[in-house]
Design an enzyme around this catalytic site. Structure first.
Site, PDB file in Angstrom:
ATOM      1  N   ASP A 150       0.946  -1.192  -0.071  1.00  7.11           N
ATOM      2  CA  ASP A 150      -0.135   0.000   0.185  1.00  7.11           C
ATOM      3  C   ASP A 150       0.744   1.303   0.166  1.00  7.11           C
ATOM      4  O   ASP A 150       1.784   1.152   0.500  1.00  7.11           O
ATOM      5  CB  ASP A 150      -0.836  -0.014   1.182  1.00  7.11           C
ATOM      6  CG  ASP A 150      -2.141   0.947   1.122  1.00  7.11           C
ATOM      7  OD1 ASP A 150      -2.410   1.366   0.111  1.00  7.11           O
ATOM      8  OD2 ASP A 150      -2.595   1.225   2.057  1.00  7.11           O
ATOM      9  N   GLY A 151       0.174   2.260  -0.742  1.00  6.68           N
ATOM     10  CA  GLY A 151       1.072   3.754  -0.509  1.00  6.68           C
ATOM     11  C   GLY A 151       1.667   4.043  -1.755  1.00  6.68           C
ATOM     12  O   GLY A 151       2.183   5.101  -1.854  1.00  6.68           O
ATOM     13  N   GLY A 157      -0.079   5.789  -4.162  1.00  6.93           N
ATOM     14  CA  GLY A 157      -0.696   7.003  -4.445  1.00  6.93           C
ATOM     15  C   GLY A 157      -0.065   8.087  -3.529  1.00  6.93           C
ATOM     16  O   GLY A 157       0.267   9.235  -4.020  1.00  6.93           O
ATOM     17  N   HIS A 183       2.408   3.897  -9.157  1.00  6.83           N
ATOM     18  CA  HIS A 183       2.127   2.267  -9.309  1.00  6.83           C
ATOM     19  C   HIS A 183       3.276   1.791 -10.146  1.00  6.83           C
ATOM     20  O   HIS A 183       3.553   0.791  -9.854  1.00  6.83           O
ATOM     21  CB  HIS A 183       0.795   2.140  -9.888  1.00  6.83           C
ATOM     22  CG  HIS A 183      -0.344   2.544  -9.307  1.00  6.83           C
ATOM     23  ND1 HIS A 183      -0.689   2.147  -8.103  1.00  6.83           N
ATOM     24  CD2 HIS A 183      -1.671   3.249  -9.664  1.00  6.83           C
ATOM     25  CE1 HIS A 183      -1.974   2.395  -7.662  1.00  6.83           C
ATOM     26  NE2 HIS A 183      -2.386   3.182  -8.483  1.00  6.83           N
ATOM     27  N   TRP A 242     -11.919  -2.131  -7.963  1.00 11.06           N
ATOM     28  CA  TRP A 242     -12.767  -1.973  -9.101  1.00 11.06           C
ATOM     29  C   TRP A 242     -13.468  -0.317  -8.974  1.00 11.06           C
ATOM     30  O   TRP A 242     -13.768   0.049 -10.120  1.00 11.06           O
ATOM     31  CB  TRP A 242     -13.855  -2.890  -9.499  1.00 11.06           C
ATOM     32  CG  TRP A 242     -13.220  -4.058  -9.891  1.00 11.06           C
ATOM     33  CD1 TRP A 242     -13.217  -5.421  -9.091  1.00 11.06           C
ATOM     34  CD2 TRP A 242     -12.503  -4.433 -11.075  1.00 11.06           C
ATOM     35  NE1 TRP A 242     -12.340  -6.308  -9.684  1.00 11.06           N
ATOM     36  CE2 TRP A 242     -12.029  -5.978 -10.851  1.00 11.06           C
ATOM     37  CE3 TRP A 242     -12.143  -4.140 -12.261  1.00 11.06           C
ATOM     38  CZ2 TRP A 242     -11.441  -6.580 -11.803  1.00 11.06           C
ATOM     39  CZ3 TRP A 242     -11.295  -4.681 -13.191  1.00 11.06           C
ATOM     40  CH2 TRP A 242     -11.073  -5.985 -13.050  1.00 11.06           C
ATOM     41  N   LEU A 247      10.964 -20.607  -5.090  1.00  5.16           N
ATOM     42  CA  LEU A 247      10.060 -19.692  -4.554  1.00  5.16           C
ATOM     43  C   LEU A 247       8.568 -19.774  -5.357  1.00  5.16           C
ATOM     44  O   LEU A 247       8.891 -19.802  -6.346  1.00  5.16           O
ATOM     45  CB  LEU A 247      10.835 -18.350  -4.214  1.00  5.16           C
ATOM     46  CG  LEU A 247      10.049 -17.117  -4.112  1.00  5.16           C
ATOM     47  CD1 LEU A 247       9.731 -17.290  -2.621  1.00  5.16           C
ATOM     48  CD2 LEU A 247      10.592 -15.771  -4.449  1.00  5.16           C
TER      49      LEU A 247
END
Ligand code: IPE
Ligand code: IPE
Ligand code: MG
Length: 251
Positions: A32-33, A35, A49, A81, A143
């Site tokens: 998150d973060g 923006g 992004h 969305w 992984l």
């Protein structure tokens, strides 16, 4: 733990603090973060992004060197969305480009791709790229790189219930273990560590069932700034925790 050759002086000090006998098998991340990162720099959210996509590659490399077995990243929620149509379409395009660019690298690094969430709502061009990357990395085993796309923890559970009902499973045979097999994460262990960046103290509908006993780590660092040192800080913090799973911890 021995640092990778590429590590600079400060980074090396963090690597040396890592106990290689206590590495979380599954690390899940709420990225998150993006923006806010862009806003701070007077840039568009889109630029945020793009910077966020770069941070993912870094997280994969740290996970590989740490010996983490599964890394799950929350890339798009069932609620995302509702964002402006333009932002949603850019996110889809970035995802497409990311997969296209990473396909070869995943192969070279022996990383297996996995996707959880409802893919039927994703644009066709994204699904085609996912399909290719899944197929090409199917046999890799260093992984698992698991991307949560159009994923919601509640949708995951409802979807599992639907499948159980459709299969006519007898209610008396339903156990937690059986139910886990009907979730998107049926092939994966539960996360040992859940990281959320950008300072929000919530789980935003991520892996609700699976995080029952995960250790939670919150940091104010915005996702595009989450580098190797930040990842190591999270692991070092995790290694200080005492996991009890409802027991007494020997006290
Ligand atoms: C996370 O960054 C990326 C996605 C949800 C796709 P945000 O876009 O939520 O960034 P903030 O929270 O607005 O800063
Ligand atoms: C969570 O971030 C979803 C992803 C990281 C993909 P959001 O930015 O969508 O979450 P809220 O709205 O702050 O809870
Ligand atoms: Mg956000």
């Amino acid at each position: 733990m021995k640092p990778p050759l590429s590590a600079g002086k400060i980074e090396r000090e963090y690597w040396e603090k890592i106990d290689e006998k206590n590495i979380p098998s599954h690390v899940a991340i709420i990225m998150d973060g993006n923006g806010r990162w862009a806003k701070k720099r007077g840039l568009s959210r889109i630029k945020g992004h793009k910077a966020g996509a770069k941070a993912i590659e870094n997280a994969l490399d740290s996970a590989l060197h740490l010996g983490v077995k599964v890394i799950t990243v929350y890339a798009f929620s069932t609620e995302n969305w509702i964002r402006p149509e333009y932002e949603v379409s850019v996110l889809m395009t970035l995802l497409f480009q990311f997969l296209k660019l990473q396909r070869k690298k995943l192969r070279e690094k022996n990383i297996k791709l996995s996707v959880i969430g409802d893919r039927s709502k994703l644009p066709e061009f994204v699904n085609r790229e996912i399909e290719k990357a899944l197929e090409e990395t199917r046999k890799n085993n260093a992984l698992v790189f698991n991307i949560a796309l159009n994923y919601g923890g509640r949708a995951d559970i409802v979807n599992g219930v639907k499948k159980i009902v459709e299969e006519g499973i007898d209610a008396s045979t339903i156990t937690e273990e059986l139910f886990s097999k009907y979730l998107y994460t049926s092939e994966l262990p539960d996360p040992d560590l859940l990281i959320r960046t950008s300072g929000e103290l919530r789980v935003s509908n991520f892996l609700l069932w699976q995080i029952a006993y995960s250790e939670l780590y919150f940091t104010d660092v915005l996702w595009p700034d989450f580098d190797t040192i930040e990842m190591l800080k999270a692991i070092i913090d995790y290694q200080k925790r005492e996991r009890r799973f409802g027991g007494t911890g020997g006290i």
